[in-house]
Enzyme design. Structure first.
Site, PDB file in Angstrom:
ATOM      1  N   CYS A  67      -0.144   4.002   2.381  1.00 34.62           N
ATOM      2  CA  CYS A  67       0.122   3.761   3.810  1.00 34.62           C
ATOM      3  C   CYS A  67       1.619   3.818   4.109  1.00 34.62           C
ATOM      4  O   CYS A  67       2.025   4.384   5.118  1.00 34.62           O
ATOM      5  CB  CYS A  67      -0.365   2.384   4.249  1.00 34.62           C
ATOM      6  N   ASP A  68       2.439   3.210   3.262  1.00 29.83           N
ATOM      7  CA  ASP A  68       3.851   3.009   3.605  1.00 29.83           C
ATOM      8  C   ASP A  68       4.815   3.873   2.808  1.00 29.83           C
ATOM      9  O   ASP A  68       6.019   3.854   3.065  1.00 29.83           O
ATOM     10  CB  ASP A  68       4.233   1.528   3.387  1.00 29.83           C
ATOM     11  N   CYS A 102       0.847  -1.196   0.000  1.00 26.68           N
ATOM     12  CA  CYS A 102       0.000   0.000   0.000  1.00 26.68           C
ATOM     13  C   CYS A 102       0.883   1.248   0.000  1.00 26.68           C
ATOM     14  O   CYS A 102       1.485   1.592   1.024  1.00 26.68           O
ATOM     15  CB  CYS A 102      -0.906  -0.026   1.236  1.00 26.68           C
TER      16      CYS A 102
END
Ligand code: NAP
Length: 310
Positions: free
Chosen positions: A139-140, A136
């Protein structure tokens, strides 16, 4: 929680399809509960920016859109429970959903469990999650500021991830097994014109190179068979998604890829059970098509309940 209560509709999954079913069902005066294991929005909540959901001309992040959908459904009386479904009996009367917080009974059930990222299936992939391997970008991505990352895949997700990462990382290398992107044309030009984005066409990831975390990947040219090494700090796997249907345990008919077989009516093979959004068979998996499914499922459930056939 009253374990003897029987809801008109239990909605499993609080993504855009689930919360639209909740909104339409609650507005029709039905008694609704949405079971969601994490937060409203489902996979959409991980999307950095959504530009193609009508009404938000400046775009909106998926997390905020999910929260808005939940709030709107709750304004009309829909309830939400943070609970992970662990077992279902969809043939029972009433239908039963067992979760980690208790058991829920419903006259009808809407399955809105969505789809999760697909893995590459190569050695050490799961061990290196959080140590270089990620699924993701929204997200990361921030962990790779000024670093080099590779993105595997050639679809819309890979293209969107690569563009997002190009604004954070020093260099982004797109690794795709074909010689052209599958992603819609709108992504092609921005990607080709972004200076820090490179392409490795006709290539697959054959091996993950690592010490205690990822240090690079060995690529295989699918035309010549040649292998080459690429140094990178992160590998974002963006090769599609697999439907979240493990819990159904054979109760609903699935297609060969594991999607619940349901047409535009969202009706599954079990009366009173509907499938909406990314988890059902459909041509185009988008937020707008998921919300359309949600409205349809609530309508179908209402008709079913009016016939008093549950
Ligand atoms: P997708 O469209 O199925 O694309 C998956 C990509 O990964 C394909 O390019 C595929 O290659 C490649 N691939 C699959 N398995 C692989 C493997 N084992 N090794 C290497 N490459 C592999 O999936 P997606 O991009 O996640 O999109 C899913 C859905 O969400 C689509 O309907 C998409 O349109 C939608 N979506 C839309 C947007 C948007 O901006 N509108 C953004 C994100 C997602 P091949 O091309 O060779 O098959």
């Amino acid at each position: 929680m009253n374990e003897n209560h029987i809801y008109d509709i239990i909605i499993v999954g609080g993504g855009p399809g689930g919360y639209t079913a909740a909104l339409y069902g609650a507005r029709a005066g039905l008694d609704i509960i949405v079971l969601e294991k994490l937060s409203a929005g489902g996979q959409m909540a991980l999307t950095h920016r959504i530009d193609n959901y009508p009404g938000f001309e400046d775009g909106i992040d998926g997390f905020s859109l999910g929260e808005k959908m939940q709030k709107q459904a709750e304004l009309f009386g829909s309830k939400s429970e943070y609970a992970e479904a662990v077992r279902m009996d969809l043939n029972a009367n009433p239908k039963m959903i067992e979760t980690d917080t208790g058991v829920f009974y419903g006259k009808t059930v809407v399955i809105a469990t969505g789809a999760n990222p697909r893995e590459l299936g190569i050695a050490r992939e799961s061990e290196l999650i959080g140590r270089g391997v990620a699924y993701c970008a929204a997200c990361d991505g921030m962990f790779y500021k000024d670093k080099t990352v590779a993105v595997v895949g050639g679809g819309n997700s890979a293209a969107a991830d690569a563009l997002l990462l190009s604004r954070i990382a020093k260099k982004v290398i797109i690794v795709h097994r074909r010689d052209t992107l599958r992603a819609t044309k709108i992504y092609h030009e921005p990607l080709m014109n972004t200076e820090n984005v490179e392409f490795r066409w006709n290539s697959t990831v054959a091996e993950l190179l690592h010490e205690d975390r990822l240090t690079g990947v060995r690529l295989k040219d699918v035309v010549t068979g040649e292998k080459s090494m690429v140094q990178c700090d992160g590998l974002f796997v963006s090769v599609g998604r697999k439907p979240a249907t493990e819990l159904l345990n054979g109760q609903l008919e699935l297609d060969h890829s594991g999607y619940i077989i349901a047409g535009e009516t969202t009706q599954t093979n079990i009366p009173g059970v509907y499938a909406v959004g990314d988890v059902r068979t459909k041509l185009f998996r988008q937020v707008v098509t998921a919300v359309a499914d949600g409205a349809m499922a609530a309508y179908m459930a209402e008709e079913y309940l009016a016939g008093d056939v549950w």
